[in-house]
Design a protein around this motif. Structure first.
Motif, PDB file in Angstrom:
ATOM      1  N   UNK A  29       0.840  -1.208   0.000  1.00 38.31           N
ATOM      2  CA  UNK A  29       0.000   0.000   0.000  1.00 38.31           C
ATOM      3  C   UNK A  29       0.873   1.257   0.000  1.00 38.31           C
ATOM      4  N   UNK A  30       1.973   1.227   0.737  1.00 39.68           N
ATOM      5  CA  UNK A  30       2.878   2.388   0.758  1.00 39.68           C
ATOM      6  C   UNK A  30       3.484   2.577  -0.636  1.00 39.68           C
ATOM      7  N   UNK A  31       3.870   1.468  -1.266  1.00 42.25           N
ATOM      8  CA  UNK A  31       4.502   1.555  -2.586  1.00 42.25           C
ATOM      9  C   UNK A  31       3.549   2.175  -3.608  1.00 42.25           C
ATOM     10  N   UNK A  32       2.239   1.915  -3.454  1.00 42.08           N
ATOM     11  CA  UNK A  32       1.326   2.470  -4.463  1.00 42.08           C
ATOM     12  C   UNK A  32       0.649   3.772  -4.019  1.00 42.08           C
ATOM     13  N   UNK A  33       1.043   4.303  -2.857  1.00 39.29           N
ATOM     14  CA  UNK A  33       0.469   5.584  -2.399  1.00 39.29           C
ATOM     15  C   UNK A  33       1.072   6.732  -3.218  1.00 39.29           C
ATOM     16  N   UNK A  34       0.292   7.823  -3.404  1.00 34.65           N
ATOM     17  CA  UNK A  34       0.821   8.942  -4.205  1.00 34.65           C
ATOM     18  C   UNK A  34       2.065   9.570  -3.580  1.00 34.65           C
ATOM     19  N   UNK A  35       2.956  10.024  -4.469  1.00 34.79           N
ATOM     20  CA  UNK A  35       4.157  10.733  -3.981  1.00 34.79           C
ATOM     21  C   UNK A  35       3.705  11.981  -3.234  1.00 34.79           C
ATOM     22  N   UNK A  36       4.401  12.339  -2.180  1.00 35.29           N
ATOM     23  CA  UNK A  36       4.071  13.552  -1.429  1.00 35.29           C
ATOM     24  C   UNK A  36       2.997  13.317  -0.372  1.00 35.29           C
ATOM     25  N   UNK A  37       2.351  12.140  -0.379  1.00 39.37           N
ATOM     26  CA  UNK A  37       1.261  11.923   0.580  1.00 39.37           C
ATOM     27  C   UNK A  37       1.795  11.723   2.003  1.00 39.37           C
ATOM     28  N   UNK A  38       0.909  11.961   2.980  1.00 44.29           N
ATOM     29  CA  UNK A  38       1.264  11.786   4.392  1.00 44.29           C
ATOM     30  C   UNK A  38       0.653  10.467   4.860  1.00 44.29           C
ATOM     31  N   UNK A  39       1.519   9.542   5.237  1.00 45.54           N
ATOM     32  CA  UNK A  39       1.044   8.205   5.603  1.00 45.54           C
ATOM     33  C   UNK A  39       1.337   7.943   7.084  1.00 45.54           C
ATOM     34  N   UNK A  40       0.289   7.667   7.847  1.00 43.19           N
ATOM     35  CA  UNK A  40       0.446   7.332   9.264  1.00 43.19           C
ATOM     36  C   UNK A  40       0.203   5.832   9.412  1.00 43.19           C
ATOM     37  N   UNK A  41       1.143   5.131  10.048  1.00 47.91           N
ATOM     38  CA  UNK A  41       1.033   3.666  10.093  1.00 47.91           C
ATOM     39  C   UNK A  41       0.937   3.157  11.529  1.00 47.91           C
ATOM     40  N   UNK A  42      -0.025   2.254  11.741  1.00 46.89           N
ATOM     41  CA  UNK A  42      -0.194   1.624  13.050  1.00 46.89           C
ATOM     42  C   UNK A  42       0.354   0.208  12.980  1.00 46.89           C
ATOM     43  N   UNK A  43       1.664   0.117  13.045  1.00 50.27           N
ATOM     44  CA  UNK A  43       2.318  -1.189  13.193  1.00 50.27           C
ATOM     45  C   UNK A  43       3.721  -0.969  13.758  1.00 50.27           C
ATOM     46  N   UNK A  44       4.475  -2.034  13.879  1.00 49.52           N
ATOM     47  CA  UNK A  44       5.768  -2.010  14.572  1.00 49.52           C
ATOM     48  C   UNK A  44       6.738  -1.018  13.913  1.00 49.52           C
ATOM     49  N   UNK A  45       7.490  -0.334  14.769  1.00 45.54           N
ATOM     50  CA  UNK A  45       8.260   0.826  14.322  1.00 45.54           C
ATOM     51  C   UNK A  45       9.445   0.508  13.385  1.00 45.54           C
ATOM     52  N   UNK A  46      10.043  -0.678  13.503  1.00 43.55           N
ATOM     53  CA  UNK A  46      11.170  -0.972  12.599  1.00 43.55           C
ATOM     54  C   UNK A  46      10.720  -0.994  11.152  1.00 43.55           C
ATOM     55  N   UNK A  47       9.544  -1.587  10.915  1.00 42.50           N
ATOM     56  CA  UNK A  47       9.008  -1.625   9.550  1.00 42.50           C
ATOM     57  C   UNK A  47       8.660  -0.210   9.088  1.00 42.50           C
ATOM     58  N   UNK A  48       8.028   0.565   9.966  1.00 40.18           N
ATOM     59  CA  UNK A  48       7.624   1.923   9.576  1.00 40.18           C
ATOM     60  C   UNK A  48       8.860   2.767   9.240  1.00 40.18           C
ATOM     61  N   UNK A  49       9.888   2.677  10.063  1.00 39.18           N
ATOM     62  CA  UNK A  49      11.105   3.461   9.791  1.00 39.18           C
ATOM     63  C   UNK A  49      11.774   3.031   8.488  1.00 39.18           C
ATOM     64  N   UNK A  50      11.747   1.718   8.221  1.00 41.81           N
ATOM     65  CA  UNK A  50      12.370   1.245   6.973  1.00 41.81           C
ATOM     66  C   UNK A  50      11.612   1.805   5.779  1.00 41.81           C
ATOM     67  N   UNK A  51      10.269   1.820   5.880  1.00 37.29           N
ATOM     68  CA  UNK A  51       9.458   2.364   4.784  1.00 37.29           C
ATOM     69  C   UNK A  51       9.740   3.856   4.615  1.00 37.29           C
ATOM     70  N   UNK A  52       9.861   4.557   5.761  1.00 34.81           N
ATOM     71  CA  UNK A  52      10.123   6.008   5.697  1.00 34.81           C
ATOM     72  C   UNK A  52      11.473   6.267   5.019  1.00 34.81           C
ATOM     73  N   UNK A  53      12.458   5.414   5.296  1.00 36.94           N
ATOM     74  CA  UNK A  53      13.777   5.609   4.692  1.00 36.94           C
ATOM     75  C   UNK A  53      13.825   5.178   3.228  1.00 36.94           C
ATOM     76  N   UNK A  54      12.936   4.238   2.837  1.00 40.12           N
ATOM     77  CA  UNK A  54      12.953   3.778   1.439  1.00 40.12           C
ATOM     78  C   UNK A  54      12.130   4.689   0.540  1.00 40.12           C
ATOM     79  N   UNK A  55      11.041   5.260   1.079  1.00 35.91           N
ATOM     80  CA  UNK A  55      10.172   6.114   0.247  1.00 35.91           C
ATOM     81  C   UNK A  55      10.299   7.553   0.740  1.00 35.91           C
ATOM     82  N   UNK A  56      11.420   8.168   0.421  1.00 36.53           N
ATOM     83  CA  UNK A  56      11.681   9.521   0.940  1.00 36.53           C
ATOM     84  C   UNK A  56      10.792  10.574   0.262  1.00 36.53           C
ATOM     85  N   UNK A  57      10.125  10.179  -0.853  1.00 36.07           N
ATOM     86  CA  UNK A  57       9.217  11.128  -1.517  1.00 36.07           C
ATOM     87  C   UNK A  57       7.790  11.079  -0.942  1.00 36.07           C
ATOM     88  N   UNK A  58       7.581  10.275   0.115  1.00 37.31           N
ATOM     89  CA  UNK A  58       6.313  10.280   0.840  1.00 37.31           C
ATOM     90  C   UNK A  58       6.652  10.588   2.303  1.00 37.31           C
TER      91      UNK A  58
END
Ligand code: 13P
Ligand code: SF4
Length: 402
Positions: free
Chosen positions: A313-342
């Motif tokens: 879902x993060x991969x297909x979210x629009x660039x620039x969007x604000x995504x708040x995630x309710x799950x474990x923080x290691x995964x969320x941080x990895x996503x934040x570091x991989x998709x720097x345009x969101x």
């Protein structure tokens, strides 16, 4: 006759045996405790090269980045189970995840393969909430209240091998967060090819007359049932600390779901006010939640799914969007570091990690890997053959259904 002293090597032998039975983590050699990250990374890299195709490293999405970098395959619980079941060339599977995942891998891999958990302290507090003695007692108690021939046990994969064995031997199945809907439809006696939902599905399920006994996570069951169209009045909660779980004949008669009183403490930290706060800050907010969160959080989220589903879902979210995630923080941080345009954030401001997943670290992985190059296997997870038999039935059933 005086009492003879116990010889030291015998004491060590017994200690090792007890540790193995209880799966207690031994202290690492000081070499691994004292090495810095660079040295540990070198040990693991070199050992991995030496071991070659003999070894496969699996990494759950909640693992630390420094562990994920060594994973041959990353995934959610379902993907990793399928991978373990489908690959038989590696003689050693190093499972960077938690105990129930390593047990499932041992059940699904061949006899020639050894599954290793780098830190035996990596359990799952939710899985521990349903022990086999309590589940067996619950089954007996419920049989005094209802006809157990119409009760199908379903266990979340986050459970011990003993629970999976119980479920397999009582005609039930395992499910994961990504296939709970299909497994529950199957357990309710619904045709998986029939595309019905809402009131039509509930009516059809009631006609089939089956009940699902679900453990250990009440929330995954509540959320899945809600997504299917059931209401909270279709559920009864079995509390293992109460006689008959606190359930009466009257409330079990009308229920379609008997839920074990278990939860994940990481996912129970997420609240509706965190979501509201995030939405107030960002007009374009997209909220994603893992189905182990409470039903209020799930209702307030835009996207609900397993760790794999959240990544997609993060991969297909629009660039620039604000995504708040309710799950474990290691995964969320990895996503934040991989998709720097969101703009990606964990909704819990305390950023609480899963303490047990977090136990797998560079010193433990280096210790496991270097010893393997010397032919020494530490921390092998071995599920007893008797338990394996029923547990395999429950796991295979899941893999066949979805
Ligand atoms: P997934 O199967 O979604 O990866 O979840 C595993 C887990 O333990 C979540 O807490
Ligand atoms: Fe268990 Fe929760 Fe950790 Fe998942 S996040 S492994 S359910 S304690």
């Amino acid at each position: 006759m005086g009492v003879q002293a116990v010889p030291a090597d015998y004491k060590r032998f017994i200690e090792k045996k007890v540790n193995k039975m209880l799966r207690l983590q031994q202290r690492l050699d000081t070499k691994y405790e004292q090495a810095d990250d660079r040295e540990l990374v070198d040990i693991i890299t070199q050992s991995k090269k030496t071991l070659g195709e003999k070894i496969v490293i699996l990494g759950h999405h909640y693992q630390r980045d420094e562990i994920i970098q060594f994973a041959d395959k990353t995934g959610d619980s379902l993907a990793l189970s399928r991978y373990a079941a489908g690959q038989d060339s590696a003689s050693h599977v190093v499972f960077c995840g938690v105990e129930f995942m390593a047990e499932a891998a041992d059940i699904l891999t061949g006899d020639h393969q050894k599954v290793i958990l780098p830190d035996l302290g990596a359990g799952c507090s939710m899985a521990d909430m349903a022990d086999i003695d309590s589940v067996e007692l619950a089954w007996k108690e419920l049989s005094q209240l209802t006809d157990m021939d119409s009760v199908i046990p379903v266990t979340y994969i986050n459970s011990s091998a003993a629970i999976k064995n119980f479920v397999g031997r009582h005609n039930g199945a395992v499910c994961t967060s990504s296939n709970a809907g299909s497994i529950i439809r199957w357990a309710l006696g619904l045709d998986l090819k029939q595309d019905i939902k809402g009131s039509e599905l509930v009516r059809e399920a009631k006609q089939q007359g089956k009940k699902v006994f679900f453990f250990p996570d009440q929330h995954l069951a509540i959320n899945t049932a809600w997504q299917m169209g059931f209401s909270t009045s279709d559920n009864v909660l079995y509390d293992p600390d109460l006689e008959f779980g606190g359930i009466t004949k009257e409330n079990i008669d009308t229920a379609s779901f008997i839920l074990w009183k278990g939860h994940c403490s990481v996912h129970q930290r997420f609240t509706v006010s965190q979501i509201q706060y995030f939405r107030n800050l960002h007009k374009d907010a997209i909220v994603m939640a893992h189905p182990e969160c409470s039903n209020e959080v799930i209702k307030a989220a835009d996207i609900v799914g397993s760790t794999d589903a959240i990544i997609r879902a993060v991969a297909s979210a629009p660039k620039g969007s604000h995504i708040g995630i309710a799950t474990e923080v290691h995964l969320v941080n990895r996503l934040a570091n991989s998709y720097t345009d969101r703009h990606i954030e964990c909704l819990d401001p305390i950023l609480c990690p899963c303490a047990t997943m977090n136990r797998i670290d560079l010193p433990h992985l280096a210790w496991i890997m270097e010893n393997l190059t010397n032919g020494v296997v530490h921390n092998q997870i071995v599920v007893d053959e008797i338990i394996k038999e029923g547990a395999r039935i429950a796991l295979d059933r899941m893999l066949r259904i979805v």
